[in-house]
Motif scaffolding. Sequence first.
Motif, PDB file in Angstrom:
ATOM      1  N   ALA A  19       0.834  -1.203   0.000  1.00 37.14           N
ATOM      2  CA  ALA A  19       0.000   0.000   0.000  1.00 37.14           C
ATOM      3  C   ALA A  19       0.867   1.251   0.000  1.00 37.14           C
ATOM      4  O   ALA A  19       0.557   2.239  -0.686  1.00 37.14           O
ATOM      5  N   ALA A  20       1.957   1.221   0.756  1.00 39.61           N
ATOM      6  CA  ALA A  20       2.872   2.371   0.788  1.00 39.61           C
ATOM      7  C   ALA A  20       3.538   2.567  -0.571  1.00 39.61           C
ATOM      8  O   ALA A  20       3.698   3.705  -1.038  1.00 39.61           O
ATOM      9  N   ASN A  77       1.552   9.266  -6.074  1.00 38.52           N
ATOM     10  CA  ASN A  77       1.728  10.623  -5.534  1.00 38.52           C
ATOM     11  C   ASN A  77       0.765  10.967  -4.396  1.00 38.52           C
ATOM     12  O   ASN A  77       0.312  12.116  -4.271  1.00 38.52           O
ATOM     13  N   ILE A  78       0.450   9.970  -3.568  1.00 39.64           N
ATOM     14  CA  ILE A  78      -0.334  10.217  -2.356  1.00 39.64           C
ATOM     15  C   ILE A  78       0.629  10.665  -1.265  1.00 39.64           C
ATOM     16  O   ILE A  78       1.592   9.973  -0.962  1.00 39.64           O
ATOM     17  N   GLU A  79       0.372  11.822  -0.681  1.00 41.20           N
ATOM     18  CA  GLU A  79       1.365  12.445   0.203  1.00 41.20           C
ATOM     19  C   GLU A  79       1.170  12.149   1.687  1.00 41.20           C
ATOM     20  O   GLU A  79       2.001  12.553   2.510  1.00 41.20           O
ATOM     21  N   THR A  80       0.088  11.455   2.056  1.00 39.26           N
ATOM     22  CA  THR A  80      -0.138  11.149   3.471  1.00 39.26           C
ATOM     23  C   THR A  80      -0.461   9.668   3.628  1.00 39.26           C
ATOM     24  O   THR A  80      -1.410   9.161   3.008  1.00 39.26           O
ATOM     25  N   PHE A  81       0.321   8.977   4.462  1.00 42.00           N
ATOM     26  CA  PHE A  81       0.149   7.543   4.686  1.00 42.00           C
ATOM     27  C   PHE A  81       0.211   7.279   6.183  1.00 42.00           C
ATOM     28  O   PHE A  81       1.188   7.628   6.853  1.00 42.00           O
ATOM     29  N   LEU A  82      -0.844   6.662   6.707  1.00 42.28           N
ATOM     30  CA  LEU A  82      -0.913   6.338   8.129  1.00 42.28           C
ATOM     31  C   LEU A  82      -1.135   4.840   8.289  1.00 42.28           C
ATOM     32  O   LEU A  82      -1.969   4.252   7.594  1.00 42.28           O
ATOM     33  N   VAL A  84       7.972   0.664   5.044  1.00 39.44           N
ATOM     34  CA  VAL A  84       7.033   1.759   4.785  1.00 39.44           C
ATOM     35  C   VAL A  84       7.789   3.085   4.736  1.00 39.44           C
ATOM     36  O   VAL A  84       7.594   3.907   3.830  1.00 39.44           O
ATOM     37  N   GLN A  85       8.690   3.273   5.702  1.00 32.17           N
ATOM     38  CA  GLN A  85       9.446   4.525   5.743  1.00 32.17           C
ATOM     39  C   GLN A  85      10.391   4.663   4.543  1.00 32.17           C
ATOM     40  O   GLN A  85      10.687   5.781   4.113  1.00 32.17           O
ATOM     41  N   THR A  94       4.266  10.606   6.646  1.00 36.78           N
ATOM     42  CA  THR A  94       4.145   9.214   7.078  1.00 36.78           C
ATOM     43  C   THR A  94       3.976   9.175   8.589  1.00 36.78           C
ATOM     44  O   THR A  94       4.769   9.769   9.325  1.00 36.78           O
ATOM     45  N   PHE A  95       2.938   8.474   9.049  1.00 34.91           N
ATOM     46  CA  PHE A  95       2.698   8.335  10.480  1.00 34.91           C
ATOM     47  C   PHE A  95       2.482   6.865  10.812  1.00 34.91           C
ATOM     48  O   PHE A  95       1.611   6.213  10.239  1.00 34.91           O
ATOM     49  N   ILE A  96       3.293   6.359  11.738  1.00 35.76           N
ATOM     50  CA  ILE A  96       3.206   4.966  12.173  1.00 35.76           C
ATOM     51  C   ILE A  96       2.749   4.957  13.625  1.00 35.76           C
ATOM     52  O   ILE A  96       3.445   5.448  14.507  1.00 35.76           O
TER      53      ILE A  96
END
Length: 220
Positions: A96-97, A104-109, A135-136, A143-145
């Motif tokens: 998914a990441a 070009n999706i800029e936010t991934f949680l 993911v990182q 990016t928020f984990i």
Amino acid sequence: MKKTAIILGATGLTGGILLEKLIANDRYLSIKLFSRSKIEGLPNKVTQFIGNLLNLEQFNAVFTADEVYCCIGTTKAKTPDKDHYKEIDYGIPVTAAKLSKENNIETFLVVSALGANLNSSVFYNKTKGEMERDVQKQNIRNTFILRPSLIGGERNERRTLEKIGLTIFKVIQPLFKGKLEQYKITEPNNIAQAMINLANSTSHAEVIITSTEIKRITKN
């Protein structure tokens, strides 16, 4: 500007609560769900893509949004085979990441777990740690984990040992002070709300969000 969000894992406890919150949130014009089974009775702002998430690449053309919320996870009891377990807990979030980066999706949680450590001798913790690392590696701008402790809440399926564990934790957690604070039960409502708050924040610099941080961010 109205936003589009993707949710992976909306049929689970945390993902389901997150879905309800995003439906009620006027910031979001469109919500895309990717899952193995359909959820009935959803409003028109929700579009569902049903298929095998182990082959998430099949959805590449429609995997477009402003934000991706990954709430995928299984348990040892549900998935005793380690290879299959890793395909889910590692493979789906990392794929998914990668798709997010490509599109070009800029936010991934993503929801990880307390104790995630790629050098751990514990398979579960090592798998989560490897997932976080990869993911990182995608270098998605925001990016928020999230690393919750034992997640509370009522589940549809029967998970006897987990229910016993939650009951014991509820009794003893008032004793958790100082560094032990992080081991207190994390409520799924708090995880969902913290994810939304992070996605709509312009000031949060941390990538790893601890269980105690989840509770604080929920109140923002």
